[in-house]
Design a protein around this motif. Structure first.
Motif, PDB file in Angstrom:
ATOM      1  N   LYS A 230     -28.819   7.398 -12.467  1.00 36.17           N
ATOM      2  CA  LYS A 230     -27.534   7.529 -12.315  1.00 36.17           C
ATOM      3  C   LYS A 230     -27.240   8.699 -11.220  1.00 36.17           C
ATOM      4  O   LYS A 230     -26.303   8.361 -10.340  1.00 36.17           O
TER       5      LYS A 230
ATOM      6  N   GLU B 226     -26.286  16.146 -20.223  1.00 32.37           N
ATOM      7  CA  GLU B 226     -25.035  14.937 -20.332  1.00 32.37           C
ATOM      8  C   GLU B 226     -24.355  15.081 -19.146  1.00 32.37           C
ATOM      9  O   GLU B 226     -24.132  13.881 -18.594  1.00 32.37           O
TER      10      GLU B 226
ATOM     11  N   GLU C 127     -26.891  13.174 -16.631  1.00 29.47           N
ATOM     12  CA  GLU C 127     -26.958  11.781 -16.804  1.00 29.47           C
ATOM     13  C   GLU C 127     -25.692  10.676 -16.821  1.00 29.47           C
ATOM     14  O   GLU C 127     -25.770   9.713 -16.992  1.00 29.47           O
ATOM     15  N   ASN C 128     -24.799  11.915 -16.737  1.00 31.88           N
ATOM     16  CA  ASN C 128     -23.366  10.930 -16.604  1.00 31.88           C
ATOM     17  C   ASN C 128     -22.726  11.768 -15.662  1.00 31.88           C
ATOM     18  O   ASN C 128     -21.835  12.431 -15.567  1.00 31.88           O
TER      19      ASN C 128
ATOM     20  N   LEU D 210     -20.514  11.144 -13.041  1.00 35.05           N
ATOM     21  CA  LEU D 210     -19.508  11.277 -12.493  1.00 35.05           C
ATOM     22  C   LEU D 210     -18.496  12.336 -12.996  1.00 35.05           C
ATOM     23  O   LEU D 210     -17.433  12.741 -12.495  1.00 35.05           O
ATOM     24  N   GLY D 211     -18.802  13.067 -14.126  1.00 30.56           N
ATOM     25  CA  GLY D 211     -18.283  14.261 -14.523  1.00 30.56           C
ATOM     26  C   GLY D 211     -18.447  15.436 -13.575  1.00 30.56           C
ATOM     27  O   GLY D 211     -17.672  16.287 -13.664  1.00 30.56           O
TER      28      GLY D 211
END
Length: 420
Positions: free
Chosen positions: A230, A410, A413-414, A416-417
């Motif tokens: 991602k 986190e 892996e995510n 957009l944060g």
């Protein structure tokens, strides 16, 4: 009246340096701001600017001279209207004694220690039981050579024992010193043809500080595997949108942002151990390891958690470029609340980095590679990297370090944060 030009302190921890190159000669007119010399500190080679106007009347320290103490008169400047040919060299080698506390073992960007008692001005050998005033380098040389410092006469300010005083001294009645980490090259060559290369100031500092770090800091290592797919997709999309602006993000730029945000989210890890106190920082300044000729330097992205990833990318390219040219100012590489070291570009899968004191943690990044990985309860092929955090266990508990690693994972892996 002649002006004494003295060896400057180009960093807070500098005690001596190498006068690498003069860029002026006797008879040259100089003005404030003119570059006069290149000086090698324990961190980098830096330019030395004139602060007065006049004519160079004398050069008292030749280029290439090593171990020039801060405050030593290196040249004499004749003021406007003075006859440079008739000006006598400014007197004195080292700076005049001052009532300042005796220097202590250097710790880059560390809080100022409590003052030590002012040493007596007499340069005579210390009497039995009295306090011996010596530079950290002189103490190390004396320990390795088995020299009793109480028998050595100091030639530095206030009778301070410096490197030159112990280099020629003979071992005395000192207690047997611990064996050096490595014996001299001539004692280990085994008859094999070899070259002897003198260590630069930077390499000496790296060797000393990393040895101190491993000896004095109880390291704890925590590793996580992180899926990158991602993040790589987001990076590609951002680069496409910023192509017209000439901005191209690296994975490292995004990792800098992720570490900074993780430190802000887990503030118990954004700290430094300082004796009987703990320094807690309100922002995350990330020192980024950059390889340069002859060593390593760590330029700092200040307040990285509150900067856009494009701003981090632009700033990092500028800092890395000037680092390799030896043009960073001290405030651009001294300090930082944590470090990041990425060896993924070399194909290194995983490593454990040595903490850069006085910081309390460093994140070591391995290569992103295709691996079997469980995604949504099924075994798939994913791009995965291993990240290892090294923590100073005096300041950071294992559970707190684990929480930082969890948040770091986190965020990546995510991703957009990272844009919030």
């Amino acid at each position: 009246m002649p002006i004494a030009i003295k060896m400057p302190a180009l960093s807070p921890t500098m005690e001596e340096g190498t006068l690498s190159k003069w860029l002026v000669k006797v008879g040259d007119q100089v003005s404030a701001g003119d570059i006069m010399a290149e000086i090698e500190t324990d961190k980098a080679t830096m330019e030395f600017e004139a602060v007065d106007e006049g004519v160079i009347a004398h050069i008292q320290v030749e280029e290439g001279t090593e171990g020039v103490q801060v405050g030593t008169v290196i040249a004499t400047l004749a003021e406007e209207g003075e006859d440079a040919a008739s000006v006598a060299p400014a007197g004195g080698g080292a700076a005049a004694p001052s009532p300042a506390p005796a220097p202590v073992e250097e710790k880059a960007a560390a809080p100022a220690p409590a003052p030590s008692p002012t040493p007596a001005p007499a340069p005579a050998p210390a009497a039995s039981g009295s306090r011996i005033v010596a530079s950290p380098l002189a103490k190390r040389i004396a320990e390795q050579k088995g020299i009793d410092l109480s028998t050595v006469k100091g030639s530095g300010p206030n009778g301070r024992i410096v490197k030159a005083d112990v280099e020629g001294a003979k071992p005395g009645a000192a207690a047997p010193a611990a064996a050096p980490i490595a014996a001299p090259a001539e004692a280990q060559d085994f008859g094999i043809p070899h070259e002897v290369e003198k260590l630069s100031g930077m390499r000496k500092t790296i060797a000393r500080r990393l040895t101190e770090s491993k000896q004095q800091i109880p390291h704890i290592y925590l590793t996580v595997d992180i899926q990158l797919d991602k993040l790589l997709k987001l990076r590609s999309e951002i680069n496409a949108s910023l192509e017209s602006q000439g901005v191209k993000l690296s994975v490292n730029d995004l990792l800098i942002k992720a570490l900074a945000k993780a430190l802000v989210a887990v503030p118990v890890c954004n700290v430094q151990f300082a004796g009987d106190t703990l320094l807690k920082f309100s922002r995350a300044d990330i020192s980024v390891a950059v390889s340069i000729d002859g060593g390593l330097i760590t330029p700092i992205i200040k307040d990285a958690g509150n900067k856009t990833v494009s701003a981090i990318s632009t700033e990092m390219k500028d800092l890395a470029g000037r680092a390799r040219e030896g043009k960073l100012a001290p405030e651009e590489y001294q300090g930082g609340t944590a470090s990041l070291s990425n060896m993924g570009m070399f194909g290194i899968k995983q490593f454990e980095a040595v903490i850069n004191p006085p910081q309390a943690m460093i994140m070591a990044i391995g290569a992103g590679e295709k691996r079997p990985y469980v995604v949504d309860d099924s075994l798939q092929i994913a791009t995965v990297m291993s990240a290892t955090g090294s923590f100073d266990h005096r300041a950071i508990d294992g559970a707190d370090g684990a929480q930082l690693m969890k948040v770091f994972k986190e965020l990546i892996e995510n991703p957009l944060g990272l844009l919030a």
